[in-house]
Scaffold this active site. Structure first.
Site, PDB file in Angstrom:
ATOM      1  N   ASP A 198      -7.376  -1.579 -28.990  1.00 15.79           N
ATOM      2  CA  ASP A 198      -6.285  -0.364 -28.457  1.00 15.79           C
ATOM      3  C   ASP A 198      -6.148  -0.335 -26.991  1.00 15.79           C
ATOM      4  O   ASP A 198      -7.108  -0.575 -26.193  1.00 15.79           O
ATOM      5  CB  ASP A 198      -6.768   0.906 -28.998  1.00 15.79           C
ATOM      6  CG  ASP A 198      -6.478   0.973 -30.599  1.00 15.79           C
ATOM      7  OD1 ASP A 198      -5.477   0.861 -30.979  1.00 15.79           O
ATOM      8  OD2 ASP A 198      -7.642   0.903 -31.506  1.00 15.79           O
ATOM      9  N   ASP A 199      -5.317   0.439 -26.490  1.00 15.35           N
ATOM     10  CA  ASP A 199      -5.036   0.664 -25.209  1.00 15.35           C
ATOM     11  C   ASP A 199      -6.014   1.531 -24.466  1.00 15.35           C
ATOM     12  O   ASP A 199      -6.404   1.337 -23.350  1.00 15.35           O
ATOM     13  CB  ASP A 199      -3.561   1.280 -24.876  1.00 15.35           C
ATOM     14  CG  ASP A 199      -2.494   0.208 -25.225  1.00 15.35           C
ATOM     15  OD1 ASP A 199      -2.812  -1.037 -25.035  1.00 15.35           O
ATOM     16  OD2 ASP A 199      -1.334   0.736 -25.277  1.00 15.35           O
ATOM     17  N   ASP A 225      -8.011  -0.186 -16.170  1.00 11.94           N
ATOM     18  CA  ASP A 225      -6.956  -1.203 -15.966  1.00 11.94           C
ATOM     19  C   ASP A 225      -7.233  -1.499 -14.585  1.00 11.94           C
ATOM     20  O   ASP A 225      -7.789  -0.708 -13.426  1.00 11.94           O
ATOM     21  CB  ASP A 225      -5.504  -0.575 -16.133  1.00 11.94           C
ATOM     22  CG  ASP A 225      -4.594  -1.727 -16.608  1.00 11.94           C
ATOM     23  OD1 ASP A 225      -4.918  -2.709 -16.237  1.00 11.94           O
ATOM     24  OD2 ASP A 225      -3.949  -1.366 -17.336  1.00 11.94           O
ATOM     25  N   HIS A 236     -16.924   1.610  -7.447  1.00 12.06           N
ATOM     26  CA  HIS A 236     -17.693   0.579  -7.108  1.00 12.06           C
ATOM     27  C   HIS A 236     -16.702  -0.492  -6.338  1.00 12.06           C
ATOM     28  O   HIS A 236     -15.601  -0.602  -6.582  1.00 12.06           O
ATOM     29  CB  HIS A 236     -18.319  -0.149  -8.380  1.00 12.06           C
ATOM     30  CG  HIS A 236     -18.748  -1.499  -8.260  1.00 12.06           C
ATOM     31  ND1 HIS A 236     -20.336  -1.499  -7.661  1.00 12.06           N
ATOM     32  CD2 HIS A 236     -18.660  -2.768  -7.964  1.00 12.06           C
ATOM     33  CE1 HIS A 236     -20.782  -2.729  -7.579  1.00 12.06           C
ATOM     34  NE2 HIS A 236     -19.782  -3.630  -7.825  1.00 12.06           N
ATOM     35  N   CYS A 247       0.736  -6.822 -13.819  1.00 16.30           N
ATOM     36  CA  CYS A 247       0.632  -7.276 -15.154  1.00 16.30           C
ATOM     37  C   CYS A 247       0.997  -8.731 -15.359  1.00 16.30           C
ATOM     38  O   CYS A 247       0.566  -9.322 -16.452  1.00 16.30           O
ATOM     39  CB  CYS A 247       1.396  -6.317 -16.121  1.00 16.30           C
ATOM     40  SG  CYS A 247       0.337  -4.857 -16.462  1.00 16.30           S
ATOM     41  N   ASP A 281       3.258   2.925 -23.463  1.00 16.58           N
ATOM     42  CA  ASP A 281       3.885   2.481 -22.274  1.00 16.58           C
ATOM     43  C   ASP A 281       4.020   1.059 -22.144  1.00 16.58           C
ATOM     44  O   ASP A 281       3.360   0.297 -22.710  1.00 16.58           O
ATOM     45  CB  ASP A 281       2.860   2.873 -20.849  1.00 16.58           C
ATOM     46  CG  ASP A 281       1.513   2.386 -20.941  1.00 16.58           C
ATOM     47  OD1 ASP A 281       1.173   1.738 -22.458  1.00 16.58           O
ATOM     48  OD2 ASP A 281       0.635   2.085 -20.193  1.00 16.58           O
TER      49      ASP A 281
END
Length: 728
Positions: free
Chosen positions: A431-432, A448, A522, A401, A611
């Site tokens: 939004d997450d 993510d 992918h 991150c 989170d």
């Protein structure tokens, strides 16, 4: 960044002295196209030469430990913190205890030996083995800390190692103010059988001087909690029973099909085993052409030969060299009191200057692993576009991150996106996760991916999978299915297949543990490894960030510090008073710990839940405050931190994303200038949950979290006022 495609896999099993030196040589002169993997149960490996000095109290633990995580970073190798438990030679794979196998083209074994005595009843429960050294050192420190007035120590085996550790033990305990009773047992008729007569007399005199009782012809038959029973019926009181007797190979070697000698890997002059693709060095190897006793000096001198021969085999160019060990070697035996006895060719010396000489030799060896040469960075081109140097920044880009775009830049980029037109889509840009109404429930969709911060792609797969599921859990949903997106660095087709196999095996296990399945994905080839997942989940009730109420208790379920620790590891920063590799291993353990149970407990009563990831604790708390129309107060002393994080923050170590996280909250957060406050802006990868709980439910929820083994903590409260954070 990887320069050349990878075509060959070299796997080093164990972090012994030969492999440690080999990795250092490799870092100075890597062989292009080779992926090096070192597998070791722990992030550090002890240096045997300094163990007696550590037991005697002359060296700190960190002074005698080789940091394998830092060493692997310098060597450009991946380190896998796991235990080898077998080799499938037909498939060319090394089997690990904690996850799927790792492929190899060439492998080398340097796993040391054990001094366990399983044939003695009670030993497993009440005995301590001098080898492996790491466990012994930890057990000894715990024993000394007990502060017994008359500590009783029994040591099995009166060879050089046993005598050296008996003297060190007596010295350390006496220096601590105790009146130790140390007994040294030897089952044979003579102690110190592999040393010259003069040195033997000198060491026996040292034993007498230190009050160590030597019993020869004494065989232990049972180890109890406070005693050692001998075959003649005598019972010796013992508070700490140590085995230095003999040397045992690791049991899994017998299942490899390799030629063995008394359980040790038989190798020839080139250090190759009966399988030319597998080499061995150090105590776990038996030199068939020149048998020698087990001693660290041979492992150290084998390292250059091992390095050269592996390079020849990997490149298929050049000629291998033969290793011919010296017939005798200088033995410097410390006596506990900063004195040493020297023995070679039967000659004997005993003097304090010999200890100083040994100390210089040992410190010179460890200095090779204390700081590594800085490899020259390519100069910026000239001329170049304005702002190029500023865009590159003063340090390498972090992974995880820490490599994400800052909150302010991200908000500007998303500001122009239109709101959803489909009434079933209940969330918008920023939004997450997307929430889509489906009948009586809700589908939650998120994606993510992480830029790799470790070369262990299996570890990256688990961390990324848990990280991607974090938004699903944080919204009160359960994961259902996932799609993988993987970018591999350039490598041969066989290495591509093996790398994907490792990644997908770990990922599939991680999602399956959470009740979800990988249903496709992918792949592509790029400059570096990147792993991502798109995850769907299902919820009967969605928990949003905007439900916090004044008076709610703020709870955090994982400690902070992953961004700072990973930045320090990438930069090779030393951890004051500790070992960075162990701190990084602690961060890995936190990141790979599934938050599923914490989510299940929190969703029963949380008014707001998120989170803690890239924007740091402060950034994600501000999201709750903004969505709820509240302020918040944090107690810095209550916020859990990963070991080493605060010490590194005090040095100014921070992730590349931390400044942007801080800048995004200018004017909206009040906090002191302390290392603990700096970690409020630390980007977390696979971080914990931040929950707002009604005060009436806080005690019961915290009790449930702690009972489940979750390191949760109350860190603050939701307060009245405009969105603002006060940290005290």
């Amino acid at each position: 960044m990887q320069t050349y495609p990878l075509t060959r896999d070299l796997v080093l099993m164990g972090g012994g002295h030969a492999h440690a030196l080999l990795l250092r040589m490799w870092g100075m002169d890597p062989l292009p196209g080779v992926r090096v993997t070192v597998v070791n149960p722990g992030p550090v490996a002890p240096y045997t030469g300094m163990l007696p000095g550590h037991i005697a109290g002359h060296y700190r633990r960190d002074e005698m430990m080789i940091d394998l995580v830092a060493l692997a970073r310098f060597a450009g190798a991946r380190v896998i913190l796991d235990r080898v438990e077998g080799i499938d030679r037909a498939a060319g794979r090394v089997h690990l205890a904690g996850r799927g196998p790792v492929a190899y083209d060439l492998a080398s074994i340097d796993i040391g030996i054990s001094s366990e005595l399983p044939e003695i009843a009670g030993y497993a429960a009440h005995g301590v083995s001098a080898k492996p050294l790491g466990g012994y050192a930890a057990a000894w420190e715990a024993f000394v800390a007990r502060g017994l007035a008359v500590p009783r120590v029994v040591i099995l085996g009166a060879g050089i190692g046993g005598v050296e550790l008996a003297l060190a033990s007596a010295h350390r305990l006496r220096a601590a103010g105790a009146r130790p009773e140390v007994t040294l047992l030897e089952r044979e008729a003579t102690a110190l059988p592999h040393i010259g007569a003069g040195a033997r007399r000198a060491l026996l005199a040292e034993l007498a001087r230190e009050g160590v009782r030597l019993m020869t012809g004494a065989r232990a038959v049972r180890i109890a909690a406070g005693a050692v029973e001998l075959d003649g019926g005598q019972s010796l009181p013992s508070d700490f029973t140590l085995s230095v007797a003999g040397s045992r190979p690791q049991g899994w070697l017998a299942e490899t099909g390799l030629a063995l000698h008394e359980g040790f890997v038989a190798v020839g002059p080139t250090l190759q085993s009966s399988d030319p693709a597998i080499f061995a060095a150090g105590d776990c190897a038996h030199l068939t052409h020149a048998p020698r006793p087990k001693a660290g000096v041979f492992a150290v001198r084998e390292a250059p030969i091992l390095s050269h021969n592996l390079r020849v085999a990997l490149s298929e160019q050049g000629r291998m060299r033969n290793y011919q060990p010296q017939r005798d070697y200088l033995k410097l035996v410390s006596t506990g009191r900063r004195n040493a006895v020297a023995d070679k060719f039967g000659l004997r010396l005993s003097h304090p200057w010999l200890w100083r000489w040994k100390d210089r030799i040992d410190r010179r060896f460890m200095a090779m692993f204390a700081a590594y040469p800085q490899m020259a960075q390519p100069a910026l081109p000239s001329p170049a576009a304005a702002g190029l140097a500023e865009a590159l920044g003063p340090k390498p880009l972090c992974g995880g991150c820490g490599a994400k775009v800052g909150a302010a830049d991200l908000a500007r980029a998303l500001a122009s996106l239109p709101a959803p037109r489909n009434p079933a889509v209940l969330t918008g840009p920023g939004d997450d996760a997307a929430v889509i109404a489906q009948g009586t429930g809700y589908e939650v969709l998120t994606t993510d991916h992480l830029r790799a911060f470790t070369a262990d792609h299996g570890l990256m797969a688990r961390i990324t999978a848990l990280h991607a599921m974090g938004d699903i859990w944080a919204m009160g949903a359960a994961p259902v299915a996932a799609l993988a997106q993987i970018t591999l660095p350039r490598m041969s087709e066989r290495l591509q297949a093996e790398t994907l196999r490792e990644i997908m095996a770990v990922a599939a296990t991680t999602f399956r543990e959470a009740g979800a399945d990988i249903v496709g994905g992918h792949t592509s080839i790029g400059a570096e490894l990147t792993i991502g997942f798109t995850v769907t989940g299902w919820a009967e009730r969605v928990i949003a960030k905007g439900g916090a109420r004044v008076g709610d208790v703020l709870v955090l379920t994982k400690p902070l510090g992953t961004g700072t620790l990973l930045a320090a590891e990438m930069a090779g920063t030393a951890l004051p008073g500790g070992l960075l590799g162990e701190a990084v291993a602690g961060a890995f353990a936190s990141m790979t710990s599934s938050p599923a149970l914490a989510a299940a407990i929190l969703r029963e009563g949380a008014t707001a839940l998120t989170d803690v990831t890239g924007f740091g604790l402060a950034g994600h708390l501000m999201e709750i405050c903004e969505a709820s129309g509240t302020a918040a107060t944090l107690s810095l002393a209550e916020i859990p931190l990963l070991p080493g994080a605060a010490a590194l923050a005090a040095l100014g170590v921070a992730s590349t994303l931390a400044p942007a996280n801080r800048a995004a909250l200018i004017g909206r957060i009040a906090a002191p200038t302390t290392p603990e406050a700096a970690l409020l802006f630390d980007p977390q990868t696979a971080g914990g949950f931040l929950a707002a709980l009604p005060a009436a439910r806080a005690d019961s929820t915290m009790a449930a979290l702690l009972h489940a083994g979750i390191p949760a903590a109350r860190i603050g409260t939701v307060t009245e006022g405009p969105p603002r954070i006060t940290a005290r």
